[in-house]
Design an enzyme around this catalytic site. Structure first.
Site, PDB file in Angstrom:
ATOM      1  N   GLY A   1      14.314  26.811  10.189  1.00 30.31           N
ATOM      2  CA  GLY A   1      13.956  25.949  11.324  1.00 30.31           C
ATOM      3  C   GLY A   1      13.139  26.619  12.397  1.00 30.31           C
TER       4      GLY A   1
ATOM      5  N   ARG B   1       6.655  23.377  -0.295  1.00 27.26           N
ATOM      6  CA  ARG B   1       6.525  24.842  -0.180  1.00 27.26           C
ATOM      7  C   ARG B   1       7.621  25.405   0.732  1.00 27.26           C
ATOM      8  NH1 ARG B   1       5.851  26.249   5.358  1.00 27.26           N
ATOM      9  NH2 ARG B   1       3.697  26.121   6.037  1.00 27.26           N
TER      10      ARG B   1
ATOM     11  N   SER C   1      12.102  32.662   7.421  1.00 33.16           N
ATOM     12  CA  SER C   1      10.847  32.065   6.959  1.00 33.16           C
ATOM     13  C   SER C   1      10.225  31.245   8.078  1.00 33.16           C
ATOM     14  CB  SER C   1      11.133  31.167   5.752  1.00 33.16           C
ATOM     15  OG  SER C   1      10.052  30.293   5.532  1.00 33.16           O
TER      16      SER C   1
ATOM     17  N   ARG D   1      24.798  17.896  15.181  1.00 27.06           N
ATOM     18  CA  ARG D   1      24.751  17.049  16.368  1.00 27.06           C
ATOM     19  C   ARG D   1      25.240  15.635  16.097  1.00 27.06           C
ATOM     20  NH1 ARG D   1      19.077  18.234  19.381  1.00 27.06           N
ATOM     21  NH2 ARG D   1      18.221  17.567  17.376  1.00 27.06           N
TER      22      ARG D   1
ATOM     23  N   ASP E   1      10.300  28.228  13.847  1.00 25.87           N
ATOM     24  CA  ASP E   1       8.894  28.513  13.554  1.00 25.87           C
ATOM     25  C   ASP E   1       8.034  28.423  14.811  1.00 25.87           C
ATOM     26  OD1 ASP E   1       9.128  25.836  13.951  1.00 25.87           O
ATOM     27  OD2 ASP E   1       7.975  25.240  12.199  1.00 25.87           O
TER      28      ASP E   1
ATOM     29  N   LYS F   1      -4.486  24.736   7.544  1.00 21.22           N
ATOM     30  CA  LYS F   1      -3.675  23.523   7.682  1.00 21.22           C
ATOM     31  C   LYS F   1      -3.493  23.244   9.169  1.00 21.22           C
ATOM     32  CE  LYS F   1       0.930  23.487   7.087  1.00 21.22           C
ATOM     33  NZ  LYS F   1       2.293  23.332   6.521  1.00 21.22           N
TER      34      LYS F   1
ATOM     35  N   GLN G   1      13.374  17.867   5.733  1.00 22.12           N
ATOM     36  CA  GLN G   1      13.383  19.077   4.916  1.00 22.12           C
ATOM     37  C   GLN G   1      14.615  19.212   4.018  1.00 22.12           C
ATOM     38  OE1 GLN G   1      12.248  22.091   3.740  1.00 22.12           O
ATOM     39  NE2 GLN G   1      10.381  20.917   4.005  1.00 22.12           N
TER      40      GLN G   1
END
Lengths: 350, 350
Positions: free
Chosen positions: A248, A112, A321, A164, A250, A69, A140
């Protein structure tokens, strides 16, 4: 060679959150059983904090697929009337090497990732958890809510907080019921029993909470979906026995929760190497607040009961994650199979 | 988002070897000027020596493109009536991140690899070279011949040798004129002057030479395109002042020429890191026959005259080409542009 092509709408028509939850859970287990693997992540910044791209790739033996991807983020597209994010998935048959599918990756990524946050809660949160908090009101957020309401049995209240911009939380809450119905519930229309069951699960209270501290202190499950680069959630705010799915972080430098939370928590990750490099853990590891010994294992090992998760109602659990290619591959494979079955999508001669 | 899709035939209809030679030469220079870059190579063996795949990726600033090529090799496809090799290229716009093209990679790979071997000869062989030898009679051989005849000015004889099967050489020579006309010359039909010029260049003598030693000893330029894992060409066979473009070695363990040839030769590579890891140089470096100091530089630096190449008619020169994503990207971009102009190819809605 005929190759299936699915754009965003065609992917949407091929997936529902129940089957995505099943597939993501399955692929975590396949990874833990070494029946699937990842290749090194490629990441490139064209302009720091303005434009970047990554390539995530891997293979799933049991599904005979491999692929990749590419996700590109170009923040200046805002001014060009173009989406900031483009994702494309390319899949191959592991028995022959032939290309089998080209998919827009956006909806698969949403589904996913929603499933991942929910699976963290399903296997680590207290089963009786009633209060869910979503931190972040971006793309998300709805996926996390839909997946977690489906995966958990006792959620009564969903708080939303945009740390925020409190107004965004109010706006989000005003539309979330419609979004859940339109984007998630509608995919179960063919089956009355499932439709009614999911409809009932979606009938919870939605609360826009302007104070993150207050929201955190009331929640049993927290899912963070922000692009933050400094901790938003402080340890002193946490309720006893809370579970946090950190979604968040990643990329290097991202962080959503205070490092000291990690120190006394039971931590599971989706992929050890990737979590250490770019996950929520990255900074706490680099500063020495925790060591790799603090990581209990990968979520697949937990699901397979090879590792022990929560053992009492007072400990804090974390699922870090980072998002792995295997989630994309297994869900994309599902989308292709369903699309073929339902005769959805395009076909090219490659 | 409309995305151009080109299968092998559509790619073929969009390219000719003169423009591919120009583009590959240009991209080598862009790389040397840091206007283009590579990302790490991903390589995976599904079953050693039976099935593998690699992902090559990178970006070209001046063309505003980035992307990747996946090449999969499944030798057991032979028994399934399927091609052993599948290649797919995916291209993106570096101004927005949007996908711009999906191409079958086979013909581009053939063309850009042919161009690479020829560019090695153009910039390193003696300009008066008359005798070209192609070692190997596989898919790549005709591309190397077409490109080198176009790039060089004085070739009179092309010898062909399949060191494992002399008969293949005879068979190859019996068809090469037709192949050159059909596959390469025909792409210049629109321009009589160019057509006649290339036709004249293709009118050389083709000789199937069963003895590799004899063929090597008569040749000014040698291009190796075999999958060999042990040296085929010995130093004692070489003619003074020979140039060798080593094209076959692109994976760890591959080797086509005796390591001691490298010791006294002027060596250029397409990409320093990749040549050291997987190129013809790999084994000689690992065994200590040469050190990295023996590598003069990258071919782009030579083309730009930043590095000195051949300085006399007696030294041996080597171009170690492992094949880089930038060649694929620049040639694929050309194919897409031409295809749009000529209204060739398919389009999908991604």
């Amino acid at each position: 060679m005929k190759v299936k092509v699915l754009n965003k709408h065609e992917v949407k028509a091929s997936l529902n959150m129940i089957s995505v939850l099943e597939k993501v859970e399955e692929v975590y287990c396949l990874k833990a059983r070494q029946k699937a693997g990842l290749w090194p992540l490629i990441f490139h910044e064209f302009q720091p904090e303005i434009a970047d791209m990554d390539i995530k790739s891997g293979y799933i033996n049991e599904y005979d697929v491999y692929g990749l991807k590419v996700v590109s983020w170009f923040s200046e597209n805002r001014d060009k009337n173009l989406p900031m994010l483009f994702g494309t998935t390319l899949m191959f048959d592991m028995k022959t090497g032939a290309p089998i599918g080209i998919l827009d990756a956006e909806h698969v990524t949403g589904m996913r990732t929603g499933a991942a946050g929910a699976i963290g809660a399903k296997f680590l949160a207290r089963a009786r958890s009633e209060d869910l908090l979503i931190v972040g009101t971006g793309h998300q957020a709805a996926f996390q809510i839909a997946a977690t309401l489906i995966a958990m049995q006792n959620i009564k209240r969903v708080r939303i907080c945009n740390p925020r911009n409190a107004e965004q939380g109010v706006k989000f809450v005003s539309t979330i019921k419609d979004i859940l119905n339109l984007e998630f519930l509608s995919s179960f229309q063919a089956d009355d029993e499932v439709y009614d069951r999911i409809k009932a699960k979606f009938e919870v209270q939605f609360i826009a909470e302007p104070s993150l501290e207050k929201a955190v202190s009331q929640s049993d499950i927290i899912i963070t979906v922000t692009p933050s680069r400094k901790p938003l959630i402080m340890k002193s705010w946490l309720k006893e026995g809370v579970h946090i799915s950190c979604m968040g972080s990643d990329l290097q430098g991202k962080q959503e929760i205070e490092s000291c939370i990690l120190k006394d928590a039971k931590i599971f990750v989706d992929d050890m190497a990737q979590a250490i490099n770019v996950g929520e853990l990255e900074i706490a590891l680099k500063t020495g607040t925790i060591s790799e010994d603090n990581i209990m294992g990968e979520i697949g090992e937990l699901i397979l009961s090879e590792k022990v998760g929560r053992t009492n109602d007072s400990e804090i659990t974390i699922f870090d994650s980072t998002g792995i290619a295997l989630q994309d591959l297994i869900v994309s494979k599902l989308a292709i199979d369903i699309a073929k079955e339902k005769n959805i999508g395009q076909e090219v001669d490659l």
